[in-house]
Design a protein around this motif. Structure first.
Motif, short mmCIF file in Angstrom:
data_model
loop_
_atom_site.label_atom_id
_atom_site.label_comp_id
_atom_site.label_asym_id
_atom_site.label_seq_id
_atom_site.Cartn_x
_atom_site.Cartn_y
_atom_site.Cartn_z
N ASP A 130 0.91 -1.16 -0.06
CA ASP A 130 -0.04 0.26 -0.21
C ASP A 130 0.85 0.98 0.19
O ASP A 130 0.44 2.07 0.09
N THR A 131 1.91 1.72 0.25
CA THR A 131 2.85 2.14 0.29
C THR A 131 3.60 2.36 -1.53
O THR A 131 4.26 3.38 -1.77
N ILE A 132 3.35 1.62 -2.52
CA ILE A 132 3.30 1.64 -4.07
C ILE A 132 2.31 3.09 -3.67
O ILE A 132 1.61 3.11 -4.02
N TYR A 133 2.97 4.37 -4.85
CA TYR A 133 1.32 5.05 -4.94
C TYR A 133 1.80 6.42 -6.29
O TYR A 133 3.00 6.07 -6.37
N HIS A 134 0.76 6.98 -7.00
CA HIS A 134 1.71 7.21 -8.37
C HIS A 134 3.22 8.51 -8.00
O HIS A 134 3.47 9.17 -8.21
N GLU A 135 2.75 9.07 -6.49
CA GLU A 135 3.66 9.87 -6.35
C GLU A 135 4.75 9.08 -5.74
O GLU A 135 6.11 9.82 -5.71
N HIS A 136 4.87 7.90 -5.98
CA HIS A 136 6.38 7.64 -5.38
C HIS A 136 6.70 6.68 -7.26
O HIS A 136 6.12 5.31 -7.00
N PHE A 137 7.64 7.38 -7.67
CA PHE A 137 8.01 6.83 -9.30
C PHE A 137 8.74 5.40 -8.20
O PHE A 137 8.78 4.07 -9.12
N SER A 138 10.11 5.55 -7.60
CA SER A 138 10.94 4.25 -7.12
C SER A 138 11.18 4.27 -5.61
O SER A 138 10.08 4.65 -4.75
N TYR A 139 11.09 2.68 -5.61
CA TYR A 139 11.10 2.41 -4.27
C TYR A 139 12.69 1.47 -4.51
O TYR A 139 12.90 0.56 -5.13
N PHE A 140 13.39 2.02 -3.48
CA PHE A 140 15.30 1.85 -3.55
C PHE A 140 15.84 1.07 -2.44
O PHE A 140 14.69 1.03 -1.43
N SER A 141 16.40 -0.05 -2.66
CA SER A 141 16.77 -0.91 -1.47
C SER A 141 18.56 0.05 -1.51
O SER A 141 18.63 0.81 -2.35
N PHE A 142 19.52 -0.09 -0.71
CA PHE A 142 20.52 0.62 -0.33
C PHE A 142 21.39 0.54 -1.63
O PHE A 142 22.19 0.83 -1.73
N LEU A 143 21.31 -1.09 -2.35
CA LEU A 143 22.40 -1.84 -3.30
C LEU A 143 22.07 -0.52 -4.87
O LEU A 143 22.44 0.32 -5.21
N SER A 144 20.50 -0.83 -4.49
CA SER A 144 19.85 0.42 -5.99
C SER A 144 20.53 1.55 -5.80
O SER A 144 20.88 2.95 -6.74
N ALA A 145 19.89 2.65 -4.68
CA ALA A 145 20.81 3.62 -4.34
C ALA A 145 21.65 3.88 -4.71
O ALA A 145 22.36 5.22 -5.03
N GLU A 146 23.10 3.11 -4.38
CA GLU A 146 24.40 2.92 -4.36
C GLU A 146 24.86 3.10 -5.34
O GLU A 146 25.03 3.82 -6.15
N THR A 147 24.20 3.06 -6.19
CA THR A 147 23.99 2.04 -7.97
C THR A 147 24.10 4.16 -8.42
O THR A 147 24.37 4.45 -9.42
N LEU A 148 22.72 3.82 -8.49
CA LEU A 148 22.40 5.79 -8.57
C LEU A 148 23.33 6.99 -8.09
O LEU A 148 23.33 7.49 -9.11
N PHE A 149 23.71 6.64 -6.68
CA PHE A 149 25.04 7.79 -6.65
C PHE A 149 25.62 8.04 -7.08
O PHE A 149 26.85 8.53 -7.60
#
Ligand code: ZN
Length: 405
Positions: free
Chosen positions: A207-226
């Motif tokens: 239920d924390t999925i909604y149109h206002e939330h485009f992404s759902y991060f793990s530490f790993l995917s955040a690390e890749t992005l940064f």
């Protein structure tokens, strides 16, 4: 929107849903209401879990109903953060703190009290106005590479850039992180809080999925992005907020004065062991979500057949995802109540369940109160303890439907 790989794998498809913060006023009840797909994908390359963008941020955030200051435990959480980070970074009158998505100034007000110069950046003009009235200077804008460039050209660079629940809400995270890189002093620190994907999956928080939330991060995917923008995550805290969040600490990759901590390494390892770098780990989520819908409907059908009354508590975005996905309207839930005067008198998007002030519970004396913002359940049960005086019981929907003792 992440690394450029095509999005081919479904994480979960919650069907069509209205914007979860678009509360409906009475005079618009009979009008057409836009619904958009709530279909979440996982990237096979960088494992970023993300929504396809159907709705522009301008449609969502320019008149926003969420005022951070209405949740006491959240305000307290951020007050403690202000203390902690001021000590850790040695912030003082010569420092400069920028908060991205500064909402109504609920955080920056604590730095202002310490005499530390701040700037809030907040796109919702109605919310920013409240911050300015509190003495928190606020720029009414979306944060982006362009916004950062403008600030830098005015000679502004931040020793601390912070943000809570904003990274997930940006449609172009690469642009956002490029902005952080530009605006950050050479020895500066970025901290961002966002819901932790590993917890979302483990605890079924669909239920924390909604149109206002485009992404759902793990530490790993955040690390890749940064890392792609020259920023290194050097520390992380696991927080209880929003059902389990991460607070990541980032610095310029070239700033080696801040070594990567043991807890950052340990979390990274736990995520690898949990399978977050394997596509098949993401595949089982859909069935878990469907089963939750069956269980919640089972409870509600049982309660209504037995002649019990059920009302809601709260009108959070997550409640709207849950109710729309499960098809729960006034046939099951007579009304809900919320402390925010902005929402009272309006109706929940999609389901059109009316929202009243909390006092209404006292008059209705319901048998069951379904707590929609389950992340605040302890606070709510304490505040509304009188429900129990007439034999009413609290119910939480997530991670699994549970009637509280
Ligand atoms: Zn990707």
């Amino acid at each position: 929107m992440c690394c450029g790989a095509p999005l081919r794998y479904t994480f979960v498809d919650l069907g069509m849903s209205p914007l979860c913060e678009s509360y409906v006023p009475a005079e618009k009840l009979n009008r057409m209401e836009p619904f958009y797909p709530l279909h979440v994908y996982v990237c096979e390359q960088c494992f970023l879990v993300q929504l396809e963008e159907f709705v522009s941020p301008e449609e969502i955030f320019t008149e926003y109903a969420y005022f951070s200051s209405y949740a006491d435990s959240w305000v307290e959480h951020m007050r403690r953060y202000a203390e902690l980070i001021t000590d850790r970074l040695g912030l003082d009158k010569r420092s400069f703190v920028v908060e991205v998505a500064s909402n109504d100034g609920y955080l920056l007000q604590h730095f202002v009290k310490k005499g530390i110069p701040v700037l809030g950046i907040e796109p919702a003009a109605n919310v920013a106005k409240v911050a300015v009235e509190k003495g928190v200077p606020t720029l009414v804008k979306f944060f982006s590479e362009q916004t950062a460039r403008e600030l830098v050209s005015e000679g502004k660079r931040a020793d601390l850039i912070c943000g809570a629940n904003v990274l997930a809400q940006v449609p172009n995270p690469n642009d956002f992180v490029r902005g952080l890189k530009l605006l950050l002093q050479p020895a500066g620190v970025v901290t961002l809080e966002f819901p932790h994907l590993m917890r979302l999956m483990a605890e079924n928080q669909f239920d924390t999925i909604y149109h206002e939330h485009f992404s759902y991060f793990s530490f790993l995917s955040a690390e890749t992005l940064f890392a792609a923008q020259g920023l290194t995550l050097f520390d992380v805290e696991e927080l209880p907020t929003h059902g389990g969040s991460l607070r990541i600490y980032a610095r310029h990759t070239e700033d080696d004065s801040k070594p990567v901590t043991e807890r950052a390494r340990a979390l990274r390892q736990r995520e690898v062991e949990a399978g977050l770098l394997k596509l098949e780990t993401y595949g089982g989520f859909t069935e878990q979500v469907k089963e939750t819908k069956r269980k919640l409907l089972e409870f509600l059908i049982g309660a209504r057949r037995a002649g019990k009354t059920v009302v809601g508590y709260g009108a959070p975005g997550k409640g709207n995802t849950l109710l729309n996905y499960c098809g729960i309207r006034t046939d099951f839930i007579d009304f809900t109540v919320d402390r925010s005067p902005y929402k009272q008198g309006k109706f929940l998007p999609g389901t059109h369940i009316p929202i009243f002030a909390p006092e209404r519970l006292r008059e209705a004396r319901p048998d069951y109160v379904l707590i929609l913002p389950w992340n605040f359940q302890d606070e709510i049960v304490k505040q509304m303890s009188e429900i129990r005086s007439w034999g009413g019981r609290f119910v939480v929907p997530i991670p699994a439907v549970k009637v509280l003792d």
